[in-house]
Design an enzyme around this catalytic site. Structure first.
Site, PDB file in Angstrom:
ATOM      1  N   CYS A  42      -5.439  90.698  64.072  1.00  0.00           N
ATOM      2  CA  CYS A  42      -6.897  90.515  64.035  1.00  0.00           C
ATOM      3  C   CYS A  42      -7.289  89.060  64.275  1.00  0.00           C
ATOM      4  CB  CYS A  42      -7.443  91.008  62.699  1.00  0.00           C
ATOM      5  SG  CYS A  42      -6.639  90.256  61.272  1.00  0.00           S
ATOM      6  N   HIS A  79     -12.535  96.002  56.790  1.00  0.00           N
ATOM      7  CA  HIS A  79     -13.005  95.232  57.946  1.00  0.00           C
ATOM      8  C   HIS A  79     -13.271  96.221  59.088  1.00  0.00           C
ATOM      9  CE1 HIS A  79     -13.902  91.903  60.362  1.00  0.00           C
ATOM     10  NE2 HIS A  79     -12.716  91.369  60.562  1.00  0.00           N
ATOM     11  N   ASP A  84      -1.131  90.790  60.036  1.00  0.00           N
ATOM     12  CA  ASP A  84      -2.263  89.962  59.606  1.00  0.00           C
ATOM     13  C   ASP A  84      -1.673  88.819  58.780  1.00  0.00           C
ATOM     14  OD1 ASP A  84      -4.777  89.008  58.830  1.00  0.00           O
ATOM     15  OD2 ASP A  84      -5.112  90.576  57.336  1.00  0.00           O
ATOM     16  N   ARG A 123     -13.990  92.447  70.034  1.00  0.00           N
ATOM     17  CA  ARG A 123     -14.834  92.368  68.827  1.00  0.00           C
ATOM     18  C   ARG A 123     -16.305  92.353  69.239  1.00  0.00           C
ATOM     19  NH1 ARG A 123     -13.416  90.263  64.238  1.00  0.00           N
ATOM     20  NH2 ARG A 123     -15.140  91.553  63.545  1.00  0.00           N
ATOM     21  N   ARG A 178     -20.655  89.285  55.475  1.00  0.00           N
ATOM     22  CA  ARG A 178     -19.223  89.020  55.256  1.00  0.00           C
ATOM     23  C   ARG A 178     -19.075  88.348  53.911  1.00  0.00           C
ATOM     24  NH1 ARG A 178     -14.519  86.148  58.787  1.00  0.00           N
ATOM     25  NH2 ARG A 178     -14.663  88.222  59.719  1.00  0.00           N
ATOM     26  N   GLN A 205     -13.569  95.389  62.956  1.00  0.00           N
ATOM     27  CA  GLN A 205     -12.303  94.965  63.561  1.00  0.00           C
ATOM     28  C   GLN A 205     -11.531  96.178  64.098  1.00  0.00           C
ATOM     29  OE1 GLN A 205     -10.761  91.624  63.736  1.00  0.00           O
ATOM     30  NE2 GLN A 205      -9.420  92.769  65.103  1.00  0.00           N
TER      31      GLN A 205
HETATM   32  N1  NVA Z   1      -7.033  89.651  55.840  1.00  0.00           N
HETATM   33  C1  NVA Z   1      -7.729  88.595  56.521  1.00  0.00           C
HETATM   34  C2  NVA Z   1      -8.455  89.124  57.712  1.00  0.00           C
HETATM   35  C3  NVA Z   1      -9.137  88.090  58.558  1.00  0.00           C
HETATM   36  C4  NVA Z   1      -9.877  88.660  59.717  1.00  0.00           C
HETATM   37  C5  NVA Z   1      -8.682  87.917  55.544  1.00  0.00           C
HETATM   38  O1  NVA Z   1      -9.371  88.625  54.802  1.00  0.00           O
HETATM   39  O2  NVA Z   1      -8.726  86.692  55.517  1.00  0.00           O
HETATM   40  N1   CP Z   2     -10.746  88.786  63.038  1.00  0.00           N
HETATM   41  C1   CP Z   2     -11.802  88.172  62.455  1.00  0.00           C
HETATM   42  O1   CP Z   2     -12.582  88.777  61.702  1.00  0.00           O
HETATM   43  O2   CP Z   2     -11.930  86.860  62.777  1.00  0.00           O
HETATM   44  P1   CP Z   2     -12.950  85.815  62.138  1.00  0.00           P
HETATM   45  O3   CP Z   2     -12.527  85.609  60.714  1.00  0.00           O
HETATM   46  O4   CP Z   2     -12.818  84.601  62.982  1.00  0.00           O
HETATM   47  O5   CP Z   2     -14.334  86.402  62.195  1.00  0.00           O
END
Ligand code: NVA
Ligand code: CP
Length: 329
Positions: free
Chosen positions: A270, A133, A229, A315, A106, A136
């Site tokens: 998400c 992602h 989101d 998830r 990540r 997800q």
């Molecule tokens: N768009 C958000 C998704 C989090 C799961 C981010 O990148 O922070």
């Molecule tokens: N939805 C998601 O990816 O959550 P986290 O950032 O908690 O992993």
């Protein structure tokens, strides 16, 4: 279908049939878990989890899923490892490949996870980049399938910043799997034109429609799913909040939005979400701009229509499916 040894970096690399298979495998593994049937088929394997951004769901999903499959996991926090500062991604990939059977990443740019995969001799799974992602989306689609019994033909509406990881990946997923995708936001928040073009090709095969509109009433009419989101993603500077709020507040998911669909619509997110003042950022931004909630109101978040916690649980089941498929001969 052959998944063994493959990376999972973006849904662009997977066919609709393969995506459907992973969703079905997740449902199967979920049923086994609920029935207490052991499925530790990957005993003795080890996976590395690299998180350059924070996480609750993704990290826990990888760890619990690994454990259920009989694997051990090692969490690598870049601030406590050599990654990036003293060791390149290419070198890290080759070091970890010698010890682990799979690597989750990540972080920031998609090119980083692509680089990791290029130099890794074991599968690399994308646990979120700025652009995509993909794990997800598997969880989202499993949740939708559980609710509606199907994916194809459903009307899926994404409200808000559709040009980032979630908007991009949901558009790809919908286009491939035959859900009619609508992005509803000011035009500057629509996904990149080149990605839209690719998705139009997928949609021409699946029968999905792709719609981009600034008009909320038009967008949500007939929606089966309304998805949103957060408006400022991880890694973006706090200074952008003011502009995002000014531009995206008309696209907040609230009761009026849900009432306009004319259908028994479900709400998805998400997570994490700023739906009240019970978080540090939610409180700070909410108080600064005089808002009780940001991208979704607490009323919708807590309503019967909201499936966000089922989605969060899924998830784990879907990430387990990705690991099981790519690590099983
Ligand atoms: N768009 C958000 C998704 C989090 C799961 C981010 O990148 O922070
Ligand atoms: N939805 C998601 O990816 O959550 P986290 O950032 O908690 O992993």
């Amino acid at each position: 279908m052959n998944f063994y040894g493959r990376d999972f970096l973006t849904l662009l690399d997977y066919t609709p049939e393969e995506i459907a298979y992973l969703i079905d495998l997740a449902a199967e593994l979920k049923a086994k878990k609920k029935a207490g049937i052991a499925h530790d088929t990957l005993r003795g394997k080890n996976i590395a989890l690299i998180f350059e951004k924070t996480s609750t769901r993704t990290r826990c999903s990888f760890e619990v899923a690994a454990n259920d499959l009989g694997m051990c996991s090692t969490y690598l926090d870049p601030s406590a490892s050599q990654i990036g500062k003293k060791e390149s991604i290419a070198d890290t990939a080759r070091v970890l490949s010698g010890m682990f059977d799979g690597i989750e990443y990540r972080g920031f740019g998609q090119e980083i996870v692509e680089e990791l995969a290029k130099y890794s001799s074991v599968p690399v799974w994308n646990g979120l980049t700025n652009e995509y992602h993909p794990t997800q989306i598997l969880a989202d689609f499993l949740t939708i399938k559980e609710h509606f019994g199907k994916l194809r033909g459903l009307n899926f509406v994404y409200m808000g910043d559709a040009r980032y990881n979630m908007g991009n990946s949901l558009m790809i997923g919908c286009a491939k799997m035959g859900l009619n995708f609508t992005a509803c936001a000011p035009a500057k928040y629509f996904p990149d034109e080149a990605l839209i073009e690719k998705c139009r090709e997928f949609a021409s095969v699946s029968g999905a429609t792709l719609t981009f509109t600034e008009n909320v009433d038009e967008a949500v009419k007939g929606a089966d799913v309304i998805y949103t989101d957060i408006w400022v993603s991880m890694g973006e500077p706090a200074q952008v909040w003011e502009q995002r709020i000014n531009e995206l507040l008309p696209y907040q998911v609230n009761k009026a939005t849900m009432d306009k669909t004319g259908k028994a619509t479900i709400f998805m997110h998400c997570l994490p979400s700023y739906h009240d003042h019970k978080t540090v950022i939610g409180k700070e931004i909410g108080e600064k701009f005089g808002l009780d909630a940001l991208e979704v109101t607490d009323e919708v978040f807590e309503s019967e229509a909201s499936v966000v916690f089922k989605e969060a649980e899924n998830r784990m089941h879907t990430i387990k499916a990705v690991m099981a498929a790519t690590l099983t001969k």
